[in-house]
Write an enzyme that holds these catalytic residues in place. Structure first.
Site, PDB file in Angstrom:
ATOM      1  CG  HIS A  71      39.285  24.630  35.698  1.00 33.90           C
ATOM      2  ND1 HIS A  71      40.223  23.899  35.011  1.00 33.90           N
ATOM      3  CD2 HIS A  71      39.954  25.595  36.380  1.00 33.90           C
ATOM      4  CE1 HIS A  71      41.423  24.407  35.254  1.00 33.90           C
ATOM      5  NE2 HIS A  71      41.295  25.432  36.081  1.00 33.90           N
ATOM      6  CG  ASP A 112      41.476  24.303  40.625  1.00 31.55           C
ATOM      7  OD1 ASP A 112      41.230  23.361  41.395  1.00 31.55           O
ATOM      8  OD2 ASP A 112      42.629  24.703  40.358  1.00 31.55           O
TER       9      ASP A 112
HETATM   10 NI    NI Z   1      42.175  28.444  39.108  1.00 31.96          NI
END
Ligand code: NI
Length: 191
Positions: free
Chosen positions: A156, A11
């Site tokens: 991430h 992400d």
């Molecule tokens: Ni996020």
């Protein structure tokens, strides 16, 4: 043999530093992943989004500037989606069908917008907490323990100084999952 699949998701990118390093590792290991991108970063690093798509990974919309959507009106939620759609379309020529809400925070308004816009709302089943500085060893142990067939792993590719740890852990995470017999799919196959 049991078909054990798992999706790795990244992400908050794309960025110029960690996302390319992650892409290099995925390529070396023959793994396809899913990237949930934010509009502000697509604007900054469009060529990295192009690379993600070119190398066969899936992408999803992760809002324009990472707002908690439960605090927004339907019109504001829609704007977060559409502004990001426009940047993605301009960069890679299509609009993604997957959407992930920042913090996994979902309200009935969010659900309504997803249904109206025909989006797959994608969550996760395993949270590595990589952004918080979880050590690579702890991430690998957590993933090994918590991942079940059909699981979706949250990591991430931007947004914290600790993402260097994500890059460091990734080859071992992939190796550990392969060792357990998992094959890697994009998140759209599991929702
Ligand atoms: Ni996020």
């Amino acid at each position: 043999m049991e078909n054990k699949t798992v999706a790795i998701t990244f992400d908050d990118g794309p960025d110029y530093r960690y996302t390319p390093a992650i892409l290099d590792i995925l390529k070396e290991n023959g793994v396809k992943a899913t990237f949930f991108v934010v509009g502000t970063q697509v604007k900054r690093e469009p060529q990295v989004l192009e690379r993600i798509v070119k190398e066969g990974h899936a992408i999803g919309n992760h809002t324009f500037d990472h707002k908690d959507l439960t605090k927004l009106s339907k019109a504001q939620i829609l704007k977060q989606m559409k502004d990001t759609d426009a940047l993605i379309k301009q960069t890679v020529g299509f609009t993604p069908t997957m959407f992930r809400a920042p913090y996994g925070a979902v309200s009935s308004a969010v659900k309504q917008v997803m249904a109206e816009q025909k989006r797959q709302l994608v969550g996760w089943t395993v949270d590595t907490r990589d952004w918080a500085g979880t050590s690579p060893a702890d991430m690998i142990a957590h993933i090994s323990k918590e991942t079940k067939p059909g699981g979706i792993i949250l990591m991430h590719s931007f947004g914290s100084k600790h993402i260097a740890g994500t890059v460091e852990a990734l080859p071992e995470i992939i190796a550990a999952l392969k060792q357990k017999g998992y094959s890697f799919v994009t998140a759209d196959k599991l929702v």
